[in-house]
Design an enzyme around this catalytic site. Structure first.
Site, PDB file in Angstrom:
ATOM      1  N   GLY A 193       0.786  -1.231   0.000  1.00  0.00           N
ATOM      2  CA  GLY A 193       0.000   0.000   0.000  1.00  0.00           C
ATOM      3  C   GLY A 193       0.815   1.276   0.000  1.00  0.00           C
ATOM      4  O   GLY A 193       0.292   2.346   0.311  1.00  0.00           O
ATOM      5  N   HIS A 199       2.273   0.108 -13.146  1.00  0.00           N
ATOM      6  CA  HIS A 199       3.004  -1.118 -13.448  1.00  0.00           C
ATOM      7  C   HIS A 199       4.502  -0.814 -13.429  1.00  0.00           C
ATOM      8  O   HIS A 199       4.932   0.216 -13.963  1.00  0.00           O
ATOM      9  CB  HIS A 199       2.578  -1.636 -14.837  1.00  0.00           C
ATOM     10  CG  HIS A 199       3.242  -2.918 -15.198  1.00  0.00           C
ATOM     11  ND1 HIS A 199       2.914  -4.120 -14.606  1.00  0.00           N
ATOM     12  CD2 HIS A 199       4.261  -3.188 -16.062  1.00  0.00           C
ATOM     13  CE1 HIS A 199       3.684  -5.071 -15.110  1.00  0.00           C
ATOM     14  NE2 HIS A 199       4.503  -4.543 -15.996  1.00  0.00           N
ATOM     15  N   ASP A 244      -2.085  -5.066 -18.290  1.00  0.00           N
ATOM     16  CA  ASP A 244      -1.012  -4.076 -18.412  1.00  0.00           C
ATOM     17  C   ASP A 244      -0.953  -3.440 -19.809  1.00  0.00           C
ATOM     18  O   ASP A 244       0.132  -3.253 -20.387  1.00  0.00           O
ATOM     19  CB  ASP A 244       0.353  -4.689 -18.040  1.00  0.00           C
ATOM     20  CG  ASP A 244       0.375  -5.171 -16.596  1.00  0.00           C
ATOM     21  OD1 ASP A 244      -0.271  -4.530 -15.755  1.00  0.00           O
ATOM     22  OD2 ASP A 244       1.023  -6.193 -16.326  1.00  0.00           O
ATOM     23  N   MET A 276      -3.264  -7.362  -7.486  1.00  0.00           N
ATOM     24  CA  MET A 276      -2.679  -8.517  -8.166  1.00  0.00           C
ATOM     25  C   MET A 276      -3.732  -9.489  -8.707  1.00  0.00           C
ATOM     26  O   MET A 276      -3.474 -10.694  -8.803  1.00  0.00           O
ATOM     27  CB  MET A 276      -1.711  -9.256  -7.212  1.00  0.00           C
ATOM     28  CG  MET A 276      -0.587  -8.386  -6.690  1.00  0.00           C
ATOM     29  SD  MET A 276       0.375  -7.586  -7.990  1.00  0.00           S
ATOM     30  CE  MET A 276       1.352  -8.981  -8.556  1.00  0.00           C
ATOM     31  N   GLU A 288       7.396   5.688  -8.667  1.00  0.00           N
ATOM     32  CA  GLU A 288       5.946   5.418  -8.665  1.00  0.00           C
ATOM     33  C   GLU A 288       5.206   6.410  -7.770  1.00  0.00           C
ATOM     34  O   GLU A 288       4.136   6.910  -8.127  1.00  0.00           O
ATOM     35  CB  GLU A 288       5.671   3.990  -8.169  1.00  0.00           C
ATOM     36  CG  GLU A 288       6.092   2.924  -9.144  1.00  0.00           C
ATOM     37  CD  GLU A 288       5.697   1.525  -8.697  1.00  0.00           C
ATOM     38  OE1 GLU A 288       5.721   0.625  -9.526  1.00  0.00           O
ATOM     39  OE2 GLU A 288       5.358   1.337  -7.509  1.00  0.00           O
TER      40      GLU A 288
END
Ligand code: GRF
Length: 194
Positions: A16, A113, A149, A94, A178
């Site tokens: 997270g 991703h 993806d 996932m 990210e």
């Protein structure tokens, strides 16, 4: 049409850290949104504790309780609707999503991703980049479509691969990026659609 204050629903399976980066960006007013709910599918996922600490409702929707992917997606939709979510953020989710979820939130599901898509789709993107010997890895935020993806790319960051990189060291540097590009992509996306 999205409202000014967007209602985000986060789908997460693991730690997270991206969810928390998005929550901080909201706190800093970099994103005009509210995280209405975090949905997680693994009972022990660390994201549950993070959400609690941030005062965000965290709801377990365990995929093991549903016979098909479509049934899981229907349960997710029910929870997202109960929290009046209008933009779905997959942050380390996932599970493969089905047309059922995509139809319910058409062009309103984003994913991050850990590769420079369209290279290295799937669950082992970082290992694949290292094994392939590419010199530049990275991460991508994209709109979710049925094929895993894929979908329109919204934001990317490049991360050079160092000679002594391991999966862990590369993953750590990718995650730093990210946490920057996901909030930025969400803010830009909301600017464009609202
Ligand atoms: C991220 O590296 C993301 O790219 C991948 O799963 C990871 C989730 O990390 N899809 P976290 O749970 O946000 O820390």
């Amino acid at each position: 049409m999205l409202k000014n204050l967007s209602h985000l629903g986060i789908l997460a399976s693991g730690s997270g850290s991206n969810m928390e980066a998005i929550a901080h960006a909201i706190g800093n007013q970099a994103i005009n949104a509210q995280i209405r709910v975090v949905i997680y599918n693994n009972p022990d996922a660390k994201v549950k504790e993070r959400a609690k600490r941030l005062g965000i409702p965290a709801i377990l929707v365990n995929h093991r309780d549903y016979p098909t992917r479509e049934d899981l997606d229907r349960a997710i939709i029910q929870t997202l609707n109960a929290y009046q979510v209008d933009l779905v953020i997959m942050a380390g989710w996932m599970r493969v999503v089905t047309q059922v979820l995509i139809d319910a939130f058409s062009d309103r599901i984003l994913n991050i991703h850990p590769s420079l898509l369209p290279s290295f789709r799937g669950t082992h993107a970082i290992d694949q980049a290292l094994n392939y010997g590419v010199k530049i890895a990275g991460c991508t935020v994209h709109i979710v479509s049925l094929e895993v993806d894929s979908g329109k790319i919204l934001e990317q960051a490049a991360v050079p691969i160092l000679a002594n990189d391991t999966v862990t060291s590369l993953q750590q540097r990718i995650q730093v990026q990210e946490h920057l590009i996901y909030p930025k992509a969400i803010a830009n996306f909301l600017d464009q659609v609202s």
